[in-house]
Design a protein around this motif. Structure first.
Motif, PDB file in Angstrom:
ATOM      1  N   LEU A  25       0.787  -1.070  -0.034  1.00 39.53           N
ATOM      2  CA  LEU A  25       0.006   0.139   0.249  1.00 39.53           C
ATOM      3  C   LEU A  25       0.882   1.284  -0.043  1.00 39.53           C
ATOM      4  N   LYS A  26       0.263   2.398  -0.373  1.00 38.39           N
ATOM      5  CA  LYS A  26       1.163   3.704  -0.343  1.00 38.39           C
ATOM      6  C   LYS A  26      -0.029   4.730   0.040  1.00 38.39           C
ATOM      7  N   TYR A  27       0.584   5.798   0.521  1.00 38.77           N
ATOM      8  CA  TYR A  27      -0.012   7.064   0.817  1.00 38.77           C
ATOM      9  C   TYR A  27       0.763   8.247   0.509  1.00 38.77           C
ATOM     10  N   PHE A  28      -0.010   9.013  -0.375  1.00 42.56           N
ATOM     11  CA  PHE A  28       0.536   9.996  -1.007  1.00 42.56           C
ATOM     12  C   PHE A  28      -0.478  11.374  -0.319  1.00 42.56           C
ATOM     13  N   SER A  29      -1.466  11.523  -0.196  1.00 45.95           N
ATOM     14  CA  SER A  29      -2.443  12.609   0.217  1.00 45.95           C
ATOM     15  C   SER A  29      -3.861  11.957   0.432  1.00 45.95           C
ATOM     16  N   GLY A  30      -4.427  12.928   1.241  1.00 42.09           N
ATOM     17  CA  GLY A  30      -5.839  12.493   1.437  1.00 42.09           C
ATOM     18  C   GLY A  30      -5.968  11.717   2.756  1.00 42.09           C
ATOM     19  N   ASP A  31      -7.291  10.904   2.626  1.00 37.01           N
ATOM     20  CA  ASP A  31      -7.485  10.062   3.803  1.00 37.01           C
ATOM     21  C   ASP A  31      -6.174   9.444   4.565  1.00 37.01           C
ATOM     22  N   PRO A  32      -5.883   9.698   5.740  1.00 43.70           N
ATOM     23  CA  PRO A  32      -4.664   9.058   6.340  1.00 43.70           C
ATOM     24  C   PRO A  32      -4.870   7.573   6.425  1.00 43.70           C
ATOM     25  N   LEU A  33      -5.758   7.024   6.485  1.00 45.29           N
ATOM     26  CA  LEU A  33      -6.066   5.353   6.635  1.00 45.29           C
ATOM     27  C   LEU A  33      -6.084   4.965   5.197  1.00 45.29           C
ATOM     28  N   VAL A  34      -5.113   4.132   5.034  1.00 46.78           N
ATOM     29  CA  VAL A  34      -5.054   3.777   3.693  1.00 46.78           C
ATOM     30  C   VAL A  34      -5.287   2.060   3.791  1.00 46.78           C
ATOM     31  N   LYS A  35      -5.822   1.749   2.780  1.00 45.31           N
ATOM     32  CA  LYS A  35      -6.010   0.141   2.472  1.00 45.31           C
ATOM     33  C   LYS A  35      -5.333  -0.396   1.390  1.00 45.31           C
ATOM     34  N   GLY A  36      -4.742  -1.669   1.521  1.00 43.99           N
ATOM     35  CA  GLY A  36      -3.804  -2.182   0.494  1.00 43.99           C
ATOM     36  C   GLY A  36      -4.429  -3.707   0.130  1.00 43.99           C
ATOM     37  N   ILE A  37      -3.403  -4.431  -0.344  1.00 49.96           N
ATOM     38  CA  ILE A  37      -3.722  -5.594  -0.796  1.00 49.96           C
ATOM     39  C   ILE A  37      -3.973  -6.470   0.279  1.00 49.96           C
ATOM     40  N   LYS A  38      -4.397  -7.551   0.115  1.00 48.29           N
ATOM     41  CA  LYS A  38      -4.317  -8.607   1.173  1.00 48.29           C
ATOM     42  C   LYS A  38      -4.829  -8.570   2.442  1.00 48.29           C
ATOM     43  N   GLY A  39      -5.803  -7.463   2.484  1.00 42.89           N
ATOM     44  CA  GLY A  39      -6.340  -7.120   3.991  1.00 42.89           C
ATOM     45  C   GLY A  39      -5.406  -6.197   4.880  1.00 42.89           C
ATOM     46  N   PHE A  40      -4.435  -5.752   4.161  1.00 41.70           N
ATOM     47  CA  PHE A  40      -3.539  -4.705   5.177  1.00 41.70           C
ATOM     48  C   PHE A  40      -3.969  -3.236   5.086  1.00 41.70           C
ATOM     49  N   GLU A  41      -3.801  -2.606   5.928  1.00 36.28           N
ATOM     50  CA  GLU A  41      -4.184  -1.150   5.985  1.00 36.28           C
ATOM     51  C   GLU A  41      -3.028  -0.448   6.762  1.00 36.28           C
ATOM     52  N   ALA A  42      -2.957   0.891   6.490  1.00 34.24           N
ATOM     53  CA  ALA A  42      -1.699   1.480   7.475  1.00 34.24           C
ATOM     54  C   ALA A  42      -2.442   2.935   7.498  1.00 34.24           C
ATOM     55  N   GLU A  43      -1.991   3.431   8.664  1.00 34.72           N
ATOM     56  CA  GLU A  43      -2.297   4.859   9.127  1.00 34.72           C
ATOM     57  C   GLU A  43      -1.381   5.874   9.210  1.00 34.72           C
ATOM     58  N   PHE A  44      -1.255   6.901   8.405  1.00 33.23           N
ATOM     59  CA  PHE A  44      -0.560   8.005   8.500  1.00 33.23           C
ATOM     60  C   PHE A  44      -0.899   8.901   9.643  1.00 33.23           C
ATOM     61  N   ILE A  45       0.146   9.178  10.674  1.00 33.76           N
ATOM     62  CA  ILE A  45      -0.102  10.130  11.632  1.00 33.76           C
ATOM     63  C   ILE A  45       0.830  11.146  11.481  1.00 33.76           C
ATOM     64  N   LYS A  46       0.474  12.421  10.834  1.00 33.42           N
ATOM     65  CA  LYS A  46       1.583  13.230  10.620  1.00 33.42           C
ATOM     66  C   LYS A  46       2.273  13.670  11.714  1.00 33.42           C
ATOM     67  N   SER A  47       1.522  14.133  12.895  1.00 38.51           N
ATOM     68  CA  SER A  47       2.010  14.432  14.144  1.00 38.51           C
ATOM     69  C   SER A  47       3.085  13.631  14.861  1.00 38.51           C
ATOM     70  N   LYS A  48       3.128  12.407  14.464  1.00 43.10           N
ATOM     71  CA  LYS A  48       3.911  11.400  15.054  1.00 43.10           C
ATOM     72  C   LYS A  48       4.965  10.693  13.865  1.00 43.10           C
ATOM     73  N   PHE A  49       4.976  11.608  12.932  1.00 42.38           N
ATOM     74  CA  PHE A  49       5.886  10.836  11.920  1.00 42.38           C
ATOM     75  C   PHE A  49       5.812   9.465  11.562  1.00 42.38           C
ATOM     76  N   SER A  50       4.500   8.866  11.643  1.00 42.28           N
ATOM     77  CA  SER A  50       4.159   7.576  11.804  1.00 42.28           C
ATOM     78  C   SER A  50       3.487   7.149  10.590  1.00 42.28           C
ATOM     79  N   PHE A  51       3.861   5.705  10.187  1.00 39.66           N
ATOM     80  CA  PHE A  51       2.838   5.067   9.241  1.00 39.66           C
ATOM     81  C   PHE A  51       2.774   3.593   9.576  1.00 39.66           C
ATOM     82  N   ASN A  52       2.103   3.096  10.452  1.00 33.28           N
ATOM     83  CA  ASN A  52       2.274   1.829  10.954  1.00 33.28           C
ATOM     84  C   ASN A  52       1.151   0.811  10.048  1.00 33.28           C
TER      85      ASN A  52
END
Lengths: 113, 113
Positions: A48-75
């Motif tokens: 999966l990838k995050y460029f902009s927009g909704d910070p919760l992104v969904k990828g293939i195979k049931g994976f998702e990730a959340e971008f938290i800008k204030s924490k510089f994280s992408f878990n």
């Protein structure tokens, strides 16, 4: 210095368990964020990838990730893993227009039946 | 599905010899990259290539390394005089722009003896 940190180097869990892999980066400014997976003997594949927009992104195979800008994280998360999720997972950051990716050290995930 | 292909999959060479690693990027992509992964370490950026010239390179990419797009389809990495520490998995990647995801090849495992 700019860097990408993955918190866990090795994770072992049972099928149906939930997975969360941490990723932090130290870049300022706009970044593009990625999670890649490398199954045994195969090439790096984009989960999966995050460029902009909704910070919760969904990828293939049931994976998702959340971008938290204030924490510089992408878990990365998956609610219920399968044996086939055994692989190495890499967080990567692109911070310029030339496409260069800075990778984290990777997390080896082993899912036991 | 289009893919990045790399040849050979495994190359063994003697220290001091020249090696050329070959890649065929996805045909409509414009940005090309080489990365390497020394065993047990993270994936490291070597070089990016756009419009027939290097757009960015890392400190690893010294005078011993060169890249070329000789014929509009292949993208090669040359190491002029290999050292033991050049032993690694070398990944080629391509992307349509500098801000989109990169697609990776299967890698060439280079062993310098």
């Amino acid at each position: 210095a700019q860097s990408v940190s993955q918190h866990n180097h090795h994770v072992i869990l049972s099928e149906a368990a939930s997975l969360e892999l941490g990723c932090n980066y130290s870049y300022g400014g706009t970044v593009n964020l990625f999670w890649y997976v490398q199954y045994p003997g195969q090439h790096l594949q984009l989960l999966l990838k995050y460029f902009s927009g909704d910070p919760l992104v969904k990828g293939i195979k049931g994976f998702e990730a959340e971008f938290i800008k204030s924490k510089f994280s992408f878990n990365l998360r998956k609610p219920s893993v399968q044996w086939s999720d055994t692989a190495e997972y890499f967080c990567a950051v692109n911070a310029n227009s030339w496409g260069k990716l800075q990778f984290g050290a990777g997390t080896q995930v082993v899912v036991t039946p | 599905e289009p893919e990045v292909t790399q040849t050979p999959s495994h190359q063994v060479t003697q220290m001091g010899q020249e090696v050329i690693l070959r890649c065929v990027p996805i045909s409509n992509h414009l940005y090309f990259y080489w990365y390497r992964q020394i065993l047990g370490q993270k994936v490291e950026f070597l070089v990016s290539f756009y419009n027939n010239e290097i757009s960015e390179k890392s400190e690893i990419f010294d005078d011993q390394f060169s890249v070329e797009r000789p014929d509009g389809s292949n993208f090669t990495l040359k190491i002029r005089s290999t050292k033991l520490e050049d032993s690694a998995m070398y990944f080629c990647a391509s992307s349509s722009t500098g801000s989109t995801e990169a697609f990776f090849g299967q890698g060439t495992r280079l062993t310098v003896v």
